[in-house]
Design a protein around this motif. Structure first.
Motif, PDB file in Angstrom:
ATOM      1  N   SER A 244      -6.110  -0.736 -14.069  1.00  0.00           N
ATOM      2  CA  SER A 244      -6.882  -0.203 -15.194  1.00  0.00           C
ATOM      3  C   SER A 244      -7.907   0.846 -14.743  1.00  0.00           C
ATOM      4  N   ALA A 245      -8.041   1.030 -13.447  1.00  0.00           N
ATOM      5  CA  ALA A 245      -9.003   2.001 -12.910  1.00  0.00           C
ATOM      6  C   ALA A 245      -8.433   3.412 -13.006  1.00  0.00           C
ATOM      7  N   SER A 246      -9.322   4.400 -12.943  1.00  0.00           N
ATOM      8  CA  SER A 246      -8.867   5.791 -12.888  1.00  0.00           C
ATOM      9  C   SER A 246      -8.167   6.016 -11.542  1.00  0.00           C
ATOM     10  N   ARG A 247      -7.406   7.080 -11.444  1.00  0.00           N
ATOM     11  CA  ARG A 247      -6.715   7.382 -10.167  1.00  0.00           C
ATOM     12  C   ARG A 247      -7.717   7.536  -9.028  1.00  0.00           C
ATOM     13  N   LYS A 248      -8.832   8.186  -9.327  1.00  0.00           N
ATOM     14  CA  LYS A 248      -9.867   8.408  -8.313  1.00  0.00           C
ATOM     15  C   LYS A 248     -10.474   7.070  -7.854  1.00  0.00           C
ATOM     16  N   GLN A 249     -10.796   6.207  -8.824  1.00  0.00           N
ATOM     17  CA  GLN A 249     -11.337   4.885  -8.484  1.00  0.00           C
ATOM     18  C   GLN A 249     -10.322   4.078  -7.680  1.00  0.00           C
ATOM     19  N   LEU A 250      -9.064   4.105  -8.133  1.00  0.00           N
ATOM     20  CA  LEU A 250      -8.018   3.347  -7.451  1.00  0.00           C
ATOM     21  C   LEU A 250      -7.874   3.812  -6.013  1.00  0.00           C
ATOM     22  N   ALA A 251      -7.876   5.114  -5.800  1.00  0.00           N
ATOM     23  CA  ALA A 251      -7.775   5.658  -4.440  1.00  0.00           C
ATOM     24  C   ALA A 251      -8.917   5.140  -3.572  1.00  0.00           C
ATOM     25  N   GLU A 252     -10.117   5.053  -4.137  1.00  0.00           N
ATOM     26  CA  GLU A 252     -11.284   4.546  -3.412  1.00  0.00           C
ATOM     27  C   GLU A 252     -11.118   3.055  -3.093  1.00  0.00           C
ATOM     28  N   PHE A 253     -10.651   2.285  -4.067  1.00  0.00           N
ATOM     29  CA  PHE A 253     -10.419   0.845  -3.853  1.00  0.00           C
ATOM     30  C   PHE A 253      -9.398   0.626  -2.735  1.00  0.00           C
ATOM     31  N   VAL A 254      -8.305   1.406  -2.763  1.00  0.00           N
ATOM     32  CA  VAL A 254      -7.235   1.255  -1.772  1.00  0.00           C
ATOM     33  C   VAL A 254      -7.729   1.657  -0.386  1.00  0.00           C
ATOM     34  N   LYS A 255      -8.589   2.665  -0.339  1.00  0.00           N
ATOM     35  CA  LYS A 255      -9.164   3.078   0.945  1.00  0.00           C
ATOM     36  C   LYS A 255      -9.981   1.924   1.539  1.00  0.00           C
ATOM     37  N   GLN A 256     -10.712   1.211   0.672  1.00  0.00           N
ATOM     38  CA  GLN A 256     -11.529   0.076   1.129  1.00  0.00           C
ATOM     39  C   GLN A 256     -10.682  -1.151   1.450  1.00  0.00           C
ATOM     40  N   ASP A 257      -9.575  -1.326   0.711  1.00  0.00           N
ATOM     41  CA  ASP A 257      -8.723  -2.495   0.902  1.00  0.00           C
ATOM     42  C   ASP A 257      -7.255  -2.115   0.670  1.00  0.00           C
ATOM     43  N   PRO A 258      -6.562  -1.651   1.721  1.00  0.00           N
ATOM     44  CA  PRO A 258      -5.162  -1.218   1.572  1.00  0.00           C
ATOM     45  C   PRO A 258      -4.217  -2.327   1.103  1.00  0.00           C
ATOM     46  N   SER A 259      -4.595  -3.581   1.248  1.00  0.00           N
ATOM     47  CA  SER A 259      -3.711  -4.683   0.835  1.00  0.00           C
ATOM     48  C   SER A 259      -3.491  -4.708  -0.680  1.00  0.00           C
ATOM     49  N   ILE A 260      -4.317  -3.979  -1.434  1.00  0.00           N
ATOM     50  CA  ILE A 260      -4.133  -3.883  -2.884  1.00  0.00           C
ATOM     51  C   ILE A 260      -2.712  -3.422  -3.203  1.00  0.00           C
ATOM     52  N   MET A 261      -2.181  -2.550  -2.387  1.00  0.00           N
ATOM     53  CA  MET A 261      -0.864  -1.969  -2.656  1.00  0.00           C
ATOM     54  C   MET A 261       0.296  -2.883  -2.248  1.00  0.00           C
ATOM     55  N   LYS A 262      -0.003  -3.994  -1.605  1.00  0.00           N
ATOM     56  CA  LYS A 262       1.039  -4.891  -1.106  1.00  0.00           C
ATOM     57  C   LYS A 262       1.939  -5.403  -2.235  1.00  0.00           C
ATOM     58  N   ASN A 263       1.345  -5.776  -3.365  1.00  0.00           N
ATOM     59  CA  ASN A 263       2.110  -6.293  -4.503  1.00  0.00           C
ATOM     60  C   ASN A 263       2.110  -5.328  -5.678  1.00  0.00           C
ATOM     61  N   TRP A 264       1.996  -4.041  -5.388  1.00  0.00           N
ATOM     62  CA  TRP A 264       1.900  -3.030  -6.441  1.00  0.00           C
ATOM     63  C   TRP A 264       3.262  -2.762  -7.061  1.00  0.00           C
ATOM     64  N   ASP A 265       3.294  -2.681  -8.368  1.00  0.00           N
ATOM     65  CA  ASP A 265       4.497  -2.343  -9.113  1.00  0.00           C
ATOM     66  C   ASP A 265       4.286  -0.955  -9.723  1.00  0.00           C
ATOM     67  N   GLU A 266       5.261  -0.067  -9.593  1.00  0.00           N
ATOM     68  CA  GLU A 266       5.108   1.310 -10.079  1.00  0.00           C
ATOM     69  C   GLU A 266       4.796   1.381 -11.571  1.00  0.00           C
ATOM     70  N   LYS A 267       5.357   0.474 -12.366  1.00  0.00           N
ATOM     71  CA  LYS A 267       5.146   0.510 -13.811  1.00  0.00           C
ATOM     72  C   LYS A 267       3.861  -0.190 -14.248  1.00  0.00           C
ATOM     73  N   VAL A 268       3.568  -1.360 -13.676  1.00  0.00           N
ATOM     74  CA  VAL A 268       2.454  -2.177 -14.197  1.00  0.00           C
ATOM     75  C   VAL A 268       1.314  -2.349 -13.195  1.00  0.00           C
ATOM     76  N   GLY A 269       1.447  -1.757 -12.020  1.00  0.00           N
ATOM     77  CA  GLY A 269       0.369  -1.869 -11.025  1.00  0.00           C
ATOM     78  C   GLY A 269       0.261  -3.274 -10.470  1.00  0.00           C
ATOM     79  N   ASP A 270      -0.952  -3.823 -10.521  1.00  0.00           N
ATOM     80  CA  ASP A 270      -1.178  -5.175  -9.993  1.00  0.00           C
ATOM     81  C   ASP A 270      -1.123  -6.242 -11.076  1.00  0.00           C
ATOM     82  N   ARG A 271      -0.817  -5.835 -12.304  1.00  0.00           N
ATOM     83  CA  ARG A 271      -0.741  -6.812 -13.403  1.00  0.00           C
ATOM     84  C   ARG A 271       0.424  -7.773 -13.158  1.00  0.00           C
TER      85      ARG A 271
END
Length: 132
Positions: free
Chosen positions: A78-105
C-alpha cells in the motif's frame, strides 16, 4: 489413517497452514467465525487480508471460544513506490514473499487442533474468498 490432511501426533493433535493470495470477504468471514468455526480447532493464529480494507493487514487469533481480529499495520504494497524502495533498502527480506499482482498481501493462518480435516476447512475458507 491420514485422511485428515493435517500432520498429527499420536493423540490426533495436528497442524496445518492455510495460505492464499486473495482477500476474504469480510461479511462472509465474520459469519463463518461466528457460526461455523470448526469445533476441533484448539488454536488458530495468522495474518489476514480483508476485502473491505485493502491497505491494512489484520491478525486473527483464536484460542478456545475466544476469537479476535485486529489491525496489524499497513501492507507494504500500500506504500508509494518511493516509500517501498526505502523499506526494501532497510529490509530486503520484504521481497522474499512478494507477489507481482498483490505485493505482500496474503492470508496465512496456522490451525492447531484435534482430528482436523484440512481439506474441509480449506474448502470452507476458500468459499469465503469468492462471491457465490
Amino acid at each position: 489413517d491420514g485422511d485428515s490432511g493435517a500432520d498429527e501426533d499420536e493423540y490426533g493433535i495436528g497442524t496445518f497452514v492455510y495460505y492464499r493470495r486473495q482477500p476474504f470477504k469480510m461479511n462472509k468471514l465474520r459469519k463463518w467465525l461466528n457460526e461455523s468455526f470448526p469445533k476441533g480447532v484448539i488454536r488458530c493464529k495468522g495474518i489476514v487480508w480483508i476485502d473491505k480494507d485493502n491497505d491494512m493487514s489484520f491478525v486473527l487469533e483464536q484460542a478456545g471460544k475466544q476469537i479476535q481480529m485486529y489491525e496489524n499495520g499497513r501492507w507494504f504494497a500500500s506504500a508509494s513506490r518511493k516509500q517501498l524502495a526505502e523499506f526494501v533498502k532497510q529490509d530486503p527480506s520484504i521481497m522474499k514473499n512478494w507477489d507481482e499482482k498483490v505485493g505482500d498481501r496474503m492470508i496465512k493462518l496456522v490451525f492447531i487442533g484435534q482430528k482436523l480435516d484440512k481439506e474441509a476447512i480449506s474448502a470452507e475458507l476458500d468459499a469465503l474468498l469468492k462471491d457465490i
